[in-house]
Design a protein around this motif. Sequence first.
Motif, PDB file in Angstrom:
ATOM      1  N   ARG A 275      23.303 -22.005 -52.146  1.00 44.93           N
ATOM      2  CA  ARG A 275      23.965 -22.232 -53.426  1.00 44.93           C
ATOM      3  C   ARG A 275      22.993 -22.818 -54.444  1.00 44.93           C
ATOM      4  O   ARG A 275      22.959 -22.397 -55.607  1.00 44.93           O
ATOM      5  CB  ARG A 275      25.166 -23.164 -53.241  1.00 44.93           C
ATOM      6  CG  ARG A 275      25.975 -23.346 -54.506  1.00 44.93           C
ATOM      7  CD  ARG A 275      27.212 -24.203 -54.305  1.00 44.93           C
ATOM      8  NE  ARG A 275      26.845 -25.538 -53.843  1.00 44.93           N
ATOM      9  CZ  ARG A 275      27.219 -26.073 -52.686  1.00 44.93           C
ATOM     10  NH1 ARG A 275      27.977 -25.398 -51.855  1.00 44.93           N
ATOM     11  NH2 ARG A 275      26.855 -27.287 -52.358  1.00 44.93           N
ATOM     12  N   PHE A 276      22.144 -23.771 -54.004  1.00 43.21           N
ATOM     13  CA  PHE A 276      21.165 -24.368 -54.897  1.00 43.21           C
ATOM     14  C   PHE A 276      20.174 -23.323 -55.405  1.00 43.21           C
ATOM     15  O   PHE A 276      19.871 -23.275 -56.600  1.00 43.21           O
ATOM     16  CB  PHE A 276      20.410 -25.494 -54.185  1.00 43.21           C
ATOM     17  CG  PHE A 276      19.270 -26.046 -54.978  1.00 43.21           C
ATOM     18  CD1 PHE A 276      19.501 -26.888 -56.055  1.00 43.21           C
ATOM     19  CD2 PHE A 276      17.966 -25.693 -54.670  1.00 43.21           C
ATOM     20  CE1 PHE A 276      18.460 -27.388 -56.801  1.00 43.21           C
ATOM     21  CE2 PHE A 276      16.914 -26.190 -55.410  1.00 43.21           C
ATOM     22  CZ  PHE A 276      17.159 -27.037 -56.477  1.00 43.21           C
ATOM     23  N   ILE A 277      19.685 -22.475 -54.519  1.00 43.57           N
ATOM     24  CA  ILE A 277      18.727 -21.442 -54.933  1.00 43.57           C
ATOM     25  C   ILE A 277      19.375 -20.449 -55.885  1.00 43.57           C
ATOM     26  O   ILE A 277      18.778 -20.057 -56.894  1.00 43.57           O
ATOM     27  CB  ILE A 277      18.144 -20.737 -53.690  1.00 43.57           C
ATOM     28  CG1 ILE A 277      17.249 -21.710 -52.930  1.00 43.57           C
ATOM     29  CG2 ILE A 277      17.366 -19.487 -54.082  1.00 43.57           C
ATOM     30  CD1 ILE A 277      16.801 -21.218 -51.589  1.00 43.57           C
ATOM     31  N   ARG A 278      20.609 -20.048 -55.592  1.00 45.72           N
ATOM     32  CA  ARG A 278      21.310 -19.111 -56.468  1.00 45.72           C
ATOM     33  C   ARG A 278      21.517 -19.716 -57.861  1.00 45.72           C
ATOM     34  O   ARG A 278      21.254 -19.066 -58.879  1.00 45.72           O
ATOM     35  CB  ARG A 278      22.656 -18.727 -55.842  1.00 45.72           C
ATOM     36  CG  ARG A 278      23.413 -17.688 -56.628  1.00 45.72           C
ATOM     37  CD  ARG A 278      24.689 -17.227 -55.936  1.00 45.72           C
ATOM     38  NE  ARG A 278      25.523 -18.341 -55.487  1.00 45.72           N
ATOM     39  CZ  ARG A 278      25.780 -18.619 -54.219  1.00 45.72           C
ATOM     40  NH1 ARG A 278      25.266 -17.882 -53.263  1.00 45.72           N
ATOM     41  NH2 ARG A 278      26.553 -19.633 -53.899  1.00 45.72           N
ATOM     42  N   GLU A 279      21.947 -20.978 -57.927  1.00 47.45           N
ATOM     43  CA  GLU A 279      22.147 -21.626 -59.219  1.00 47.45           C
ATOM     44  C   GLU A 279      20.828 -21.800 -59.964  1.00 47.45           C
ATOM     45  O   GLU A 279      20.768 -21.617 -61.186  1.00 47.45           O
ATOM     46  CB  GLU A 279      22.833 -22.972 -59.029  1.00 47.45           C
ATOM     47  CG  GLU A 279      24.279 -22.850 -58.600  1.00 47.45           C
ATOM     48  CD  GLU A 279      24.890 -24.189 -58.250  1.00 47.45           C
ATOM     49  OE1 GLU A 279      24.202 -25.227 -58.338  1.00 47.45           O
ATOM     50  OE2 GLU A 279      26.082 -24.203 -57.888  1.00 47.45           O
ATOM     51  N   PHE A 280      19.758 -22.125 -59.247  1.00 42.68           N
ATOM     52  CA  PHE A 280      18.444 -22.277 -59.870  1.00 42.68           C
ATOM     53  C   PHE A 280      17.974 -20.945 -60.457  1.00 42.68           C
ATOM     54  O   PHE A 280      17.464 -20.888 -61.582  1.00 42.68           O
ATOM     55  CB  PHE A 280      17.430 -22.797 -58.851  1.00 42.68           C
ATOM     56  CG  PHE A 280      16.056 -22.945 -59.399  1.00 42.68           C
ATOM     57  CD1 PHE A 280      15.713 -24.046 -60.154  1.00 42.68           C
ATOM     58  CD2 PHE A 280      15.085 -21.975 -59.151  1.00 42.68           C
ATOM     59  CE1 PHE A 280      14.441 -24.191 -60.661  1.00 42.68           C
ATOM     60  CE2 PHE A 280      13.814 -22.105 -59.671  1.00 42.68           C
ATOM     61  CZ  PHE A 280      13.484 -23.218 -60.420  1.00 42.68           C
ATOM     62  N   GLN A 281      18.156 -19.854 -59.714  1.00 44.67           N
ATOM     63  CA  GLN A 281      17.726 -18.556 -60.205  1.00 44.67           C
ATOM     64  C   GLN A 281      18.545 -18.119 -61.399  1.00 44.67           C
ATOM     65  O   GLN A 281      18.014 -17.559 -62.369  1.00 44.67           O
ATOM     66  CB  GLN A 281      17.821 -17.509 -59.084  1.00 44.67           C
ATOM     67  CG  GLN A 281      16.776 -17.702 -58.011  1.00 44.67           C
ATOM     68  CD  GLN A 281      16.960 -16.760 -56.846  1.00 44.67           C
ATOM     69  OE1 GLN A 281      18.055 -16.226 -56.619  1.00 44.67           O
ATOM     70  NE2 GLN A 281      15.892 -16.563 -56.096  1.00 44.67           N
ATOM     71  N   LEU A 282      19.852 -18.358 -61.372  1.00 43.96           N
ATOM     72  CA  LEU A 282      20.686 -18.013 -62.515  1.00 43.96           C
ATOM     73  C   LEU A 282      20.325 -18.857 -63.749  1.00 43.96           C
ATOM     74  O   LEU A 282      20.308 -18.340 -64.875  1.00 43.96           O
ATOM     75  CB  LEU A 282      22.162 -18.196 -62.175  1.00 43.96           C
ATOM     76  CG  LEU A 282      22.742 -17.145 -61.235  1.00 43.96           C
ATOM     77  CD1 LEU A 282      24.166 -17.534 -60.830  1.00 43.96           C
ATOM     78  CD2 LEU A 282      22.723 -15.779 -61.876  1.00 43.96           C
TER      79      LEU A 282
END
Length: 89
Positions: free
Chosen positions: A76-83
């Motif tokens: 979730r952290f990586i997905r939010e960071f990429q977005l």
Amino acid sequence: MRIQLIGLVSALAILAPLAGVAAEPGNTAGTAQPVAVEQQTNPVVCHYFYYQGTVINQQICRTKHEWERRRFAEQRFIREFQLHALSQN
């Protein structure tokens, strides 16, 4: 002088891995833990990690549920960071 320096360096090389183990606040590797009913249904899984600059790997034990929860949180952290990075451009 040279012998003292060699002795000091060898002593530090021997004691350095122990400093990393002692610095971990939740480290209970050497203590016995009582087995609860909850742990029997949720098995403990141990992974070995090498951290940068360490010689000896470190064992980290968590329940299977905790490993999965941490994996989902990292995803979730990586997905939010990429977005977030994508929306900055």
